[in-house]
Design a protein around this motif. Structure first.
Motif, PDB file in Angstrom:
ATOM      1  N   MET A 617       0.730  -0.780   0.048  1.00  0.00           N
ATOM      2  CA  MET A 617      -0.202   0.303   0.309  1.00  0.00           C
ATOM      3  C   MET A 617       1.030   0.905   0.076  1.00  0.00           C
ATOM      4  SD  MET A 617      -2.829   1.498   0.726  1.00  0.00           S
ATOM      5  CE  MET A 617      -3.729   3.117   0.443  1.00  0.00           C
ATOM      6  N   VAL A 618       1.075   1.990  -0.608  1.00  0.00           N
ATOM      7  CA  VAL A 618       1.559   3.399  -0.921  1.00  0.00           C
ATOM      8  C   VAL A 618       0.369   4.476  -0.387  1.00  0.00           C
ATOM      9  CG1 VAL A 618       3.088   5.817  -1.978  1.00  0.00           C
ATOM     10  CG2 VAL A 618       3.011   2.331  -2.775  1.00  0.00           C
ATOM     11  N   GLY A 619       0.577   5.204   0.809  1.00  0.00           N
ATOM     12  CA  GLY A 619      -0.627   5.964   1.277  1.00  0.00           C
ATOM     13  C   GLY A 619      -0.319   7.668   2.186  1.00  0.00           C
ATOM     14  N   ASP A 620      -0.605   8.339   2.154  1.00  0.00           N
ATOM     15  CA  ASP A 620       0.117   9.326   2.450  1.00  0.00           C
ATOM     16  C   ASP A 620      -1.204   9.838   3.511  1.00  0.00           C
ATOM     17  OD1 ASP A 620      -2.040  11.172   0.390  1.00  0.00           O
ATOM     18  OD2 ASP A 620      -1.021  12.552   1.110  1.00  0.00           O
ATOM     19  N   GLY A 621      -2.844   9.850   3.366  1.00  0.00           N
ATOM     20  CA  GLY A 621      -3.334   9.747   4.350  1.00  0.00           C
ATOM     21  C   GLY A 621      -3.831   9.950   5.693  1.00  0.00           C
ATOM     22  N   LEU A 622      -4.237  10.417   6.477  1.00  0.00           N
ATOM     23  CA  LEU A 622      -4.538   9.648   7.768  1.00  0.00           C
ATOM     24  C   LEU A 622      -5.618   8.124   7.170  1.00  0.00           C
ATOM     25  CD1 LEU A 622      -4.102   9.611  10.864  1.00  0.00           C
ATOM     26  CD2 LEU A 622      -6.359  11.433  10.615  1.00  0.00           C
ATOM     27  N   ASN A 623      -6.732   8.965   6.688  1.00  0.00           N
ATOM     28  CA  ASN A 623      -7.542   7.859   6.003  1.00  0.00           C
ATOM     29  C   ASN A 623      -6.665   6.774   5.027  1.00  0.00           C
ATOM     30  OD1 ASN A 623      -6.713   9.273   3.652  1.00  0.00           O
ATOM     31  ND2 ASN A 623      -8.827   8.806   2.095  1.00  0.00           N
ATOM     32  N   ASP A 624      -5.545   6.298   4.432  1.00  0.00           N
ATOM     33  CA  ASP A 624      -4.706   5.640   4.342  1.00  0.00           C
ATOM     34  C   ASP A 624      -4.273   4.435   5.465  1.00  0.00           C
ATOM     35  OD1 ASP A 624      -4.988   6.277   1.817  1.00  0.00           O
ATOM     36  OD2 ASP A 624      -3.501   7.800   1.911  1.00  0.00           O
ATOM     37  N   ALA A 625      -3.818   4.973   6.727  1.00  0.00           N
ATOM     38  CA  ALA A 625      -2.864   4.403   7.731  1.00  0.00           C
ATOM     39  C   ALA A 625      -3.414   3.358   8.179  1.00  0.00           C
ATOM     40  CB  ALA A 625      -3.136   5.485   8.806  1.00  0.00           C
ATOM     41  N   PRO A 626      -5.422   3.399   8.348  1.00  0.00           N
ATOM     42  CA  PRO A 626      -5.126   1.689   8.844  1.00  0.00           C
ATOM     43  C   PRO A 626      -4.736   0.581   7.584  1.00  0.00           C
ATOM     44  CG  PRO A 626      -7.346   3.032   8.613  1.00  0.00           C
ATOM     45  CD  PRO A 626      -5.813   3.972   8.556  1.00  0.00           C
ATOM     46  N   ALA A 627      -4.899   0.870   6.170  1.00  0.00           N
ATOM     47  CA  ALA A 627      -5.008   0.105   5.209  1.00  0.00           C
ATOM     48  C   ALA A 627      -3.420  -0.079   5.369  1.00  0.00           C
ATOM     49  CB  ALA A 627      -5.384   1.159   3.404  1.00  0.00           C
ATOM     50  N   LEU A 628      -2.328   1.385   5.179  1.00  0.00           N
ATOM     51  CA  LEU A 628      -0.924   0.822   5.630  1.00  0.00           C
ATOM     52  C   LEU A 628      -0.563  -0.532   6.477  1.00  0.00           C
ATOM     53  CD1 LEU A 628       0.292   4.990   5.058  1.00  0.00           C
ATOM     54  CD2 LEU A 628       0.368   2.872   3.120  1.00  0.00           C
ATOM     55  N   ALA A 629      -1.780  -0.088   7.427  1.00  0.00           N
ATOM     56  CA  ALA A 629      -1.225  -1.013   8.353  1.00  0.00           C
ATOM     57  C   ALA A 629      -1.499  -2.947   7.923  1.00  0.00           C
ATOM     58  CB  ALA A 629      -1.608  -0.279   9.797  1.00  0.00           C
ATOM     59  N   ASN A 630      -2.770  -2.055   7.807  1.00  0.00           N
ATOM     60  CA  ASN A 630      -3.118  -4.019   7.159  1.00  0.00           C
ATOM     61  C   ASN A 630      -2.147  -4.822   5.640  1.00  0.00           C
ATOM     62  OD1 ASN A 630      -4.952  -6.350   8.032  1.00  0.00           O
ATOM     63  ND2 ASN A 630      -6.468  -4.104   8.216  1.00  0.00           N
ATOM     64  N   ALA A 631      -1.678  -3.671   5.007  1.00  0.00           N
ATOM     65  CA  ALA A 631      -1.553  -4.621   3.998  1.00  0.00           C
ATOM     66  C   ALA A 631      -0.498  -5.217   4.590  1.00  0.00           C
ATOM     67  CB  ALA A 631      -0.802  -2.897   2.955  1.00  0.00           C
ATOM     68  N   HIS A 632       0.963  -6.123   3.417  1.00  0.00           N
ATOM     69  CA  HIS A 632       1.378  -6.627   3.672  1.00  0.00           C
ATOM     70  C   HIS A 632       2.733  -5.902   3.712  1.00  0.00           C
ATOM     71  CE1 HIS A 632       3.374 -10.452   4.017  1.00  0.00           C
ATOM     72  NE2 HIS A 632       4.163  -9.967   2.539  1.00  0.00           N
ATOM     73  N   ALA A 633       2.656  -4.525   3.085  1.00  0.00           N
ATOM     74  CA  ALA A 633       3.893  -3.757   3.422  1.00  0.00           C
ATOM     75  C   ALA A 633       3.308  -2.140   3.082  1.00  0.00           C
ATOM     76  CB  ALA A 633       5.520  -3.703   2.025  1.00  0.00           C
ATOM     77  N   ALA A 634       3.935  -0.991   2.882  1.00  0.00           N
ATOM     78  CA  ALA A 634       3.637  -0.676   3.028  1.00  0.00           C
ATOM     79  C   ALA A 634       4.481   1.085   3.180  1.00  0.00           C
ATOM     80  CB  ALA A 634       2.704   0.338   4.546  1.00  0.00           C
ATOM     81  N   MET A 635       4.228   2.015   2.161  1.00  0.00           N
ATOM     82  CA  MET A 635       4.720   3.153   1.986  1.00  0.00           C
ATOM     83  C   MET A 635       4.306   4.286   2.358  1.00  0.00           C
ATOM     84  SD  MET A 635       7.361   1.734  -1.514  1.00  0.00           S
ATOM     85  CE  MET A 635       8.590   3.327  -0.941  1.00  0.00           C
ATOM     86  N   ALA A 636       4.690   5.205   2.382  1.00  0.00           N
ATOM     87  CA  ALA A 636       4.585   6.862   2.621  1.00  0.00           C
ATOM     88  C   ALA A 636       5.281   7.376   2.234  1.00  0.00           C
ATOM     89  CB  ALA A 636       3.968   6.849   4.221  1.00  0.00           C
ATOM     90  N   PRO A 637       4.866   8.687   1.240  1.00  0.00           N
ATOM     91  CA  PRO A 637       5.797   9.718   1.021  1.00  0.00           C
ATOM     92  C   PRO A 637       6.341  10.668   2.713  1.00  0.00           C
ATOM     93  CG  PRO A 637       3.471   9.964   0.406  1.00  0.00           C
ATOM     94  CD  PRO A 637       3.390   8.908   0.820  1.00  0.00           C
ATOM     95  N   GLY A 638       7.326  11.467   2.173  1.00  0.00           N
ATOM     96  CA  GLY A 638       7.762  12.354   3.369  1.00  0.00           C
ATOM     97  C   GLY A 638       6.386  13.539   3.241  1.00  0.00           C
ATOM     98  N   SER A 639       6.121  13.339   2.796  1.00  0.00           N
ATOM     99  CA  SER A 639       4.767  14.834   2.799  1.00  0.00           C
ATOM    100  C   SER A 639       3.668  13.915   4.085  1.00  0.00           C
ATOM    101  CB  SER A 639       4.539  15.423   1.699  1.00  0.00           C
ATOM    102  OG  SER A 639       4.382  14.086   1.234  1.00  0.00           O
ATOM    103  N   ALA A 640       3.581  12.682   3.727  1.00  0.00           N
ATOM    104  CA  ALA A 640       2.341  12.208   4.618  1.00  0.00           C
ATOM    105  C   ALA A 640       1.668  12.971   5.817  1.00  0.00           C
ATOM    106  CB  ALA A 640       2.351  10.809   4.519  1.00  0.00           C
ATOM    107  N   LEU A 641       0.927  12.871   6.687  1.00  0.00           N
ATOM    108  CA  LEU A 641       0.772  12.920   7.510  1.00  0.00           C
ATOM    109  C   LEU A 641       1.366  11.560   8.881  1.00  0.00           C
ATOM    110  CD1 LEU A 641      -1.763  15.779   8.701  1.00  0.00           C
ATOM    111  CD2 LEU A 641      -2.471  12.938   9.414  1.00  0.00           C
TER     112      LEU A 641
END
Lengths: 726, 55
Positions: A617-641
């Protein structure tokens, strides 16, 4: 986080103060952007020169500045203001978090490593004559025993001290009824020391004191590398946490503004949120009008107007006006907290992941221990005598002891994360790299990931832009900023007044002009829109500027590169269907879903997981945070919350999405190297174990084999990430 | 052989001094900021006040 000077000066930072060693009040600040010798000398010189400051020291590695004040003159606001003026925005650090940063475990490991190095080197000094004796050189039994005793006197205490990290970890794991890699290591080392003592007393030739301690030395290198990797990641994570709590400004009695750690904000407190700051906790607006940017909360691109009695949610960015806010929830009860709970649930499922090294240990431990047992029992049965049989069993344990295995993974992962760090990708754990290498499906968030997350002017007409730019420069609104960014250098309008939620008004070359909403500028009949700005001089034609969130320049290239590597791509967005469809079409992505809540996103990811896909999962928003945590691996840009950065395994900085491909390549390369190392270790054991069983191993061969195999594994690890990614 | 009995403990002693030095560098936090220390050596003008080196 940059704030204007008069704001900081009169705030109360006492919540962040702690007593220094000599009773002087001091504060820890996290300084952004200090990365070089020049920054260091400038910051320390300027801050120390301030009259209220007695000393200032910047740790360039962690980016933390400790400032000690003269007694009774703790003027933290002035220091922050000075730093801001120098171009280094800073945030106060929670004292509890700052003290926890003291890395006791790292020092313990370093010392164990030093002791093991000392022990290995000096025990070896006495081993060399013994080895010479093994090869028929002149060495009487009395001299040999003397050498063995000296070797024992040095190696045994060192081995006991240096082995402690392994012994305690093995004991903990045994008490839980499991056997980790430290169990065979501990058994091997303790048994080796005991048998060697017995041999020395009985006057035998085969003692392994030097082997025991050099084994620990090699293993500690692996352990130390692993600790370094985790400590770096941990300090990065705690920096994020500290940044995330930029301390709410609570208005106390008599209008005094206190900067308060987020955890101490209570429901009912009156808060002040200035433009450019995030809403700290859920609350109701009691004064002021502004626009809120919910992009990181919901994925919506367009800002929302907010006025008296409106409810605002923690995490939203305040754009134009100062808001007075009555807190309705504590930080941990805010709407963000529901998302945090989803994140926690995801992180738990991820912790079930079994790391490569642990998988290897699960295979290795029973095999090696039964081999040693068979050697002892078989040798005894075949008429070797118990002492000789036991010696051979110990030789099996020593020669197969997992030096190579212990180094195989940490050496690879530290090389990989160092390479990625140079490319601007921060790896938060070694396991993250392993998981990233297994990914076969990539899910992107739209806003801020595939797109730039900020508006860009459509159809720019230079003449029109140049006309409006002097007014646009005066506003902090994202649309106005996009306009002035397009204009480049320009003059500034005079007598500018900003009406929050409406627009700006000012004088340009002697003519009154307005920039803002259609109604504000005076365009009759135009529908209010969040993606356009109107500009016009009084009694003149009005010009319309339309904006859209632009797709990142390298998005298409990145998606092509991912497809080329055999991955499938999907978009999950919280934004409306129309903009998502547009981005998907532009990038040629067939699978996309729009209008998803955070829980739905997370569920969509989990569903993919149940289908046997391994999702990045590649996401930056707070709304992505659960998806990020649930994915097998997760990346976020430095501009993310920050919450998203915390939920992600890897954080990449810079403008491009290319880091996703680079990280994937390095992770895959790391996995290949780690598997090669395991294959090598297996091959080595396949040769060495039978050799030990049949009595071909003496202390000299053991020492050579051990260091040789460790060296081979480390050199192979250094190849990680070389080649096409560089 | 007697020279050996003298030299062997002596060499161990010297090594112990090295180990002690390592222990001291570790305790005094000399590995806490490798990047800063590498940069600090390049800064030309000494800080105005000697006590700025603390903390």
């Amino acid at each position: 986080m940059a704030m204007t000077s008069h704001v900081l000066e009169h705030q109360d930072f006492s919540a962040f103060m702690r007593d220094g060693e000599d009773g002087r009040p001091s504060i820890d600040l996290l300084v952004k952007g200090a990365r070089c010798a020049a920054c260091l000398s400038k910051i320390e010189r300027e801050i120390t020169a301030m009259p209220s400051v007695s000393s200032a020291r910047l740790n360039l590695t962690t980016g933390k500045l400790s400032v000690a004040f003269e007694r009774g003159r703790d003027d933290a606001g002035a220091v922050l203001e000075r730093l801001d003026g120098l171009g280094y925005p800073a945030t106060p650090f929670d004292p509890a978090k700052a003290l926890a940063a003291h890395d006791a475990e790292g020092r313990r490991l370093s010392m164990a490593l030093g002791v093991a190095a000392f022990g290995a080197g000096n025990a070896m000094m006495f081993s060399v004559p013994i080895w010479a004796g093994l090869f028929g050189q002149e060495l009487g039994p009395a001299t040999r025993t003397l050498m063995q005793w000296m070797s024992a006197a040095i190696a045994a205490p060192c081995a006991i001290y240096a082995g402690m990290p392994f012994f305690t970890s093995a004991w903990r794991s045994l008490r839980k009824g499991r056997a980790n890699m430290d169990v065979p290591i501990s058994i091997g080392v303790i048994l080796t020391l005991l048998i060697s003592f017995v041999e020395t007393v009985l006057g035998g030739a085969d003692t392994y004191f030097d082997a025991a301690v050099s084994l620990l030395f090699l293993l500690l290198i692996g352990r130390w590398l692993d600790h370094r990797l985790r400590a770096n990641a941990r300090s990065a994570a705690s920096d994020l946490l500290a940044m995330q709590a930029p301390a709410a400004v609570v208005v106390g009695e008599g209008g005094v503004e206190h900067r308060t750690p987020l955890d101490d904000v209570r429901a009912g407190d009156l808060l002040l949120v200035r433009p450019g700051e995030r809403i700290p906790v859920d609350g109701v607006i009691e004064g002021g009008v502004s626009e809120l940017d919910n992009a990181l909360l919901t994925g919506e691109t367009a800002p929302v107007r907010a006025g008296l009695n409106d409810i605002c949610r923690a995490g939203a960015l305040n754009l134009t006006g100062t808001l007075r806010l009555r807190a309705t929830a504590r930080s941990e009860d805010s709407a963000v907290a529901a998302i945090a709970r989803l994140v926690e649930a995801g992180a738990q499922s991820r912790s079930l992941y079994v790391r490569l090294a642990d998988k290897a240990a699960a295979l290795y431990v029973p095999v090696v221990h039964s081999a040693a047992a068979i050697t002892f029992l078989g040798g005894w049965a075949l008429g070797l005598g118990p002492r000789e049989a036991l010696l051979r069993a110990v030789a099996v344990l020593i020669i197969t002891c997992p030096c190579a295995l212990g180094l195989a993974v940490p050496a690879v992962q530290i090389t990989a994360s160092a390479r990625l760090f140079r490319r601007g990708v921060l790896v938060k754990s070694g396991a993250a790299l392993e998981r990233l290498a297994e990914v076969d499906h990539v899910v992107f968030d739209k806003t801020g990931v595939l797109t730039e997350g900020r508006p860009r002017l459509l159809d720019p007409i230079p003449a029109a832009i140049a006309m409006a730019a002097p007014l646009a420069r005066a506003s902090a609104h994202p649309l106005a900023r996009a306009l002035s960014a397009q204009a480049g250098v320009s003059s500034l309008a005079e007598d500018v007044t900003e009406t929050p939620g409406q627009g700006v008004e000012g004088w340009i070359a002697g003519r009154r002009a307005r920039l803002g909403r259609a109604g504000f500028v005076g365009v009759p009949g135009a529908a209010p829109s969040e993606t356009e700005l109107w500009f016009g001089f009084d009694d003149d034609t009005k010009i319309r500027f339309a904006f859209a969130d632009a797709i990142r320049p390298d998005a298409a290239e990145t998606i092509a590169a991912l497809r080329q590597r055999g991955l499938t791509v999907e978009i999950l967005s919280g934004d409306l269907a129309a903009p998502v469809a547009k981005v998907a079409a532009a990038l040629g992505i067939e699978t996309w879903r729009a209008g998803l809540t955070p829980a739905e996103k997370s569920e969509a990811i989990a569903a993919r997981g149940r289908d046997g896909r391994r999702v990045l999962m590649v996401g930056d928003g707070l709304n992505d945070a659960p998806a990020l945590a649930n994915a097998h691996a997760a990346m976020a840009p430095g501009s993310a919350l920050d919450a998203s950065q915390n939920a992600a395994d890897l954080v990449f900085s810079g403008e491009g999405l290319g880091a996703v491909v680079a990280a994937l390549d390095v992770a895959r390369s790391a996995r290949r190297r780690a598997l090669e190392n395991f294959a090598f270790a297996a091959l080595y054991n396949l040769i060495a174990a039978p050799a030990a069983m049949f009595g071909f191993i003496n202390p000299f061969v053991a020492a050579l084999a051990m260091s040789g195999s460790s060296l081979a594994v480390t050199l192979n690890a250094l190849r990680t990430g070389r080649g096409k990614t560089s | 052989m007697s020279i050996f009995m003298l030299l062997a403990p002596l060499s161990v002693m010297i090594a112990l001094v090295g180990l002690g030095a390592f222990w001291w560098t570790l305790r005094s936090g000399q590995y806490d900021d490798p990047m800063g220390d590498a940069s600090r050596i390049l800064i030309e003008d000494p800080l105005d006040r000697p006590d700025a080196r603390e903390a």
